[in-house]
Design a protein around this motif. Structure first.
Motif, PDB file in Angstrom:
ATOM      1  N   PRO A   1       0.824  -1.215   0.000  1.00  0.00           N
ATOM      2  CA  PRO A   1       0.000   0.000   0.000  1.00  0.00           C
ATOM      3  C   PRO A   1       0.854   1.260   0.000  1.00  0.00           C
ATOM      4  O   PRO A   1       1.694   1.447   0.881  1.00  0.00           O
TER       5      PRO A   1
ATOM      6  N   ASP B   1      -5.577  -3.280   9.855  1.00  0.00           N
ATOM      7  CA  ASP B   1      -6.964  -2.839   9.983  1.00  0.00           C
ATOM      8  C   ASP B   1      -7.180  -1.405   9.516  1.00  0.00           C
ATOM      9  O   ASP B   1      -8.306  -0.890   9.584  1.00  0.00           O
ATOM     10  N   ASP B   2      -6.132  -0.764   9.055  1.00  0.00           N
ATOM     11  CA  ASP B   2      -6.253   0.592   8.512  1.00  0.00           C
ATOM     12  C   ASP B   2      -7.177   0.544   7.296  1.00  0.00           C
ATOM     13  O   ASP B   2      -6.952  -0.238   6.365  1.00  0.00           O
ATOM     14  N   PRO B   3      -8.241   1.365   7.263  1.00  0.00           N
ATOM     15  CA  PRO B   3      -9.163   1.333   6.117  1.00  0.00           C
ATOM     16  C   PRO B   3      -8.477   1.547   4.778  1.00  0.00           C
ATOM     17  O   PRO B   3      -8.871   0.943   3.767  1.00  0.00           O
ATOM     18  N   LEU B   4      -7.437   2.370   4.738  1.00  0.00           N
ATOM     19  CA  LEU B   4      -6.740   2.613   3.482  1.00  0.00           C
ATOM     20  C   LEU B   4      -5.956   1.376   3.036  1.00  0.00           C
ATOM     21  O   LEU B   4      -5.887   1.063   1.853  1.00  0.00           O
TER      22      LEU B   4
ATOM     23  N   ARG C   1      -6.726  -1.755   3.881  1.00  0.00           N
ATOM     24  CA  ARG C   1      -7.722  -2.745   3.483  1.00  0.00           C
ATOM     25  C   ARG C   1      -8.287  -2.436   2.100  1.00  0.00           C
ATOM     26  O   ARG C   1      -8.505  -3.343   1.296  1.00  0.00           O
ATOM     27  N   GLU C   2      -8.515  -1.153   1.821  1.00  0.00           N
ATOM     28  CA  GLU C   2      -9.025  -0.769   0.497  1.00  0.00           C
ATOM     29  C   GLU C   2      -8.005  -1.102  -0.580  1.00  0.00           C
ATOM     30  O   GLU C   2      -8.372  -1.569  -1.670  1.00  0.00           O
ATOM     31  N   TRP C   3      -6.723  -0.864  -0.292  1.00  0.00           N
ATOM     32  CA  TRP C   3      -5.680  -1.188  -1.268  1.00  0.00           C
ATOM     33  C   TRP C   3      -5.657  -2.690  -1.540  1.00  0.00           C
ATOM     34  O   TRP C   3      -5.572  -3.118  -2.695  1.00  0.00           O
ATOM     35  N   LYS C   4      -5.714  -3.504  -0.493  1.00  0.00           N
ATOM     36  CA  LYS C   4      -5.694  -4.954  -0.663  1.00  0.00           C
ATOM     37  C   LYS C   4      -6.869  -5.419  -1.528  1.00  0.00           C
ATOM     38  O   LYS C   4      -6.702  -6.237  -2.436  1.00  0.00           O
ATOM     39  N   GLU C   5      -8.042  -4.899  -1.241  1.00  0.00           N
ATOM     40  CA  GLU C   5      -9.225  -5.313  -1.991  1.00  0.00           C
ATOM     41  C   GLU C   5      -9.130  -4.855  -3.444  1.00  0.00           C
ATOM     42  O   GLU C   5      -9.505  -5.585  -4.365  1.00  0.00           O
ATOM     43  N   ARG C   6      -8.613  -3.646  -3.661  1.00  0.00           N
ATOM     44  CA  ARG C   6      -8.510  -3.116  -5.022  1.00  0.00           C
ATOM     45  C   ARG C   6      -7.509  -3.909  -5.860  1.00  0.00           C
ATOM     46  O   ARG C   6      -7.795  -4.295  -6.994  1.00  0.00           O
TER      47      ARG C   6
END
Length: 295
Positions: free
Chosen positions: A168, A180-183, A185-190
Motif C-alpha cells: 500500500p 486494519d487501517d481502512p486505506l 484494506r481498500e488497497w488490498k481489496e482493489r
C-alpha cells in the motif's frame, strides 16, 4: 516446443513473480541442486521434485513492445512528463521501470538488470545515471506506484507482481503493522480485484498471484478459498491441457497443492470451483488461438 517452455515456467515463476512478494517456490535443498543443476521444489508429503531448467515465464505474458515514440528527453523529469502524457499502458510501465532503475541506482550504485523479457524490451539506456537519476525526487518515487497500477489495469501482466510487492502506497510493511487501517484494506481489496479480473481472463500472473497468495498466506492478497482453488485448477489445466505438460510438472498447481486449498470445501464448492476453472481455461484457449492467428 510448447511443452518444453511450459514445463520450464516453474523455475521462472519462483524467481520472478514469487520473488516479488517474498515467496520462492524454487528452494535449493541444503545439499545443493539436482544432477541437472536445477533447484528443487518440495511437494507436500513427497520427495523433492526438480523444477524445469529453462526460464520462460515472461514469454507467457505481454508481447515485447515496439520502441516508445516519445521524443528524446534531456532530463528524467522531461522523459516522465512525456510518458505520463501517453494513454498507452506500456508507457506507464516504461515510466515505472525508469523510476525503479533510478531508485536502484541511488540505493545500490548500479542500474538493475532486467528481470523479465518485457523489462529488457522497455529498458532505456542511461548513459550518465549519476546525472540522470540525481534528479529523482520523492514525488517521483511516489508516482511510480501510480504508473505501475495504471500499467496493470491496462493489461500489462508483468506489472501485477511488483504492484503486490510494493504494498500500500509503496509501504509493504503496512500490511503487517496496520492491517486494519481502512486505506490498507481498500488497497488490498482493489489490487486483489485487479488480479482476479486478470485471472478470470486466463492471465498467468493473476492466476499465480491469487492461488499462491492463499497457499502461502500472502498478506497482500484477498481471495476466497473456493476461488483460489478455481484459479489453481485453471492454471493446472492450462499447463496440462493446452501446453501438454504432465500434472507432476505442474507444481504448485497439481494434486497435493490443490488438496491443501480444497480440503475444507464442500463437494458442491469444489464442483463450482471446477466449473469456474473450466470457463477460465476456455477463455485462455480462445485468446491463445486468436493470438496465433494474428502471428
Amino acid at each position: 516446443m510448447e511443452r518444453t517452455k511450459t514445463a520450464a515456467a516453474l523455475l521462472a515463476i519462483g524467481l520472478g513473480l514469487g520473488a516479488y512478494f517474498g515467496v520462492s517456490l524454487a528452494r535449493r535443498d541444503a545439499g545443493g541442486t539436482d544432477p541437472a543443476g536445477v533447484p528443487a521444489v518440495a511437494a507436500p508429503g513427497s520427495a523433492s521434485v526438480s523444477a524445469p531448467p529453462t526460464a520462460w515465464f515472461s514469454d507467457r505474458l505481454t508481447v515485447a513492445p515496439a520502441a516508445s515514440t516519445a521524443p528524446p528527453a534531456a532530463t528524467l523529469a522531461e522523459r516522465l512528463d512525456g510518458l505520463a502524457a501517453s494513454a498507452a499502458p506500456m508507457d506507464a510501465y516504461r515510466a515505472w521501470w525508469l523510476l525503479n532503475a533510478c531508485i536502484a541506482w541511488q540505493r545500490d550504485g548500479r542500474l538493475p538488470q532486467p528481470a523479465m523479457r518485457l523489462d529488457a524490451a522497455v529498458a532505456e539506456p542511461i548513459a550518465d545515471p549519476a546525472r540522470w537519476c540525481g534528479a529523482l525526487t520523492e514525488r517521483m518515487k511516489m508516482a511510480r506506484i501510480d504508473y505501475l497500477e495504471r500499467a496493470a489495469r491496462g493489461g500489462i501482466d508483468e506489472a501485477l507482481g511488483p504492484l503486490v510487492e510494493q504494498g500500500p502506497f509503496g509501504d509493504p510493511s503496512a500490511l503487517q503493522t496496520r492491517p486494519d487501517d481502512p486505506l490498507v484494506r481498500e488497497w488490498k481489496e482493489r489490487v486483489s480485484a485487479l488480479a482476479q479480473g486478470r485471472a478470470e481472463q486466463g492471465s498467468w500472473a493473476g492466476l499465480y498471484l491469487l492461488f499462491t497468495g492463499l497457499l502461502f498466506d500472502n498478506p497482500a492478497i484477498v481471495v476466497s478459498r473456493q476461488d483460489a482453488l478455481a484459479y489453481g485448477m485453471a492454471m493446472r489445466d492450462i499447463m496440462v491441457k493446452l501446453d501438454g505438460v504432465t500434472e507432476q510438472e505442474a507444481i504448485p498447481f497439481n494434486g497435493p497443492f490443490l488438496h491443501i486449498i480444497g480440503k475444507d470445501l464442500s463437494p458442491a464448492q469444489v464442483a463450482q470451483a471446477s466449473r469456474k476453472a473450466a470457463a477460465i481455461v476456455a477463455k485462455a484457449a480462445a485468446l491463445r488461438a486468436a493470438d496465433n492467428q494474428e502471428h
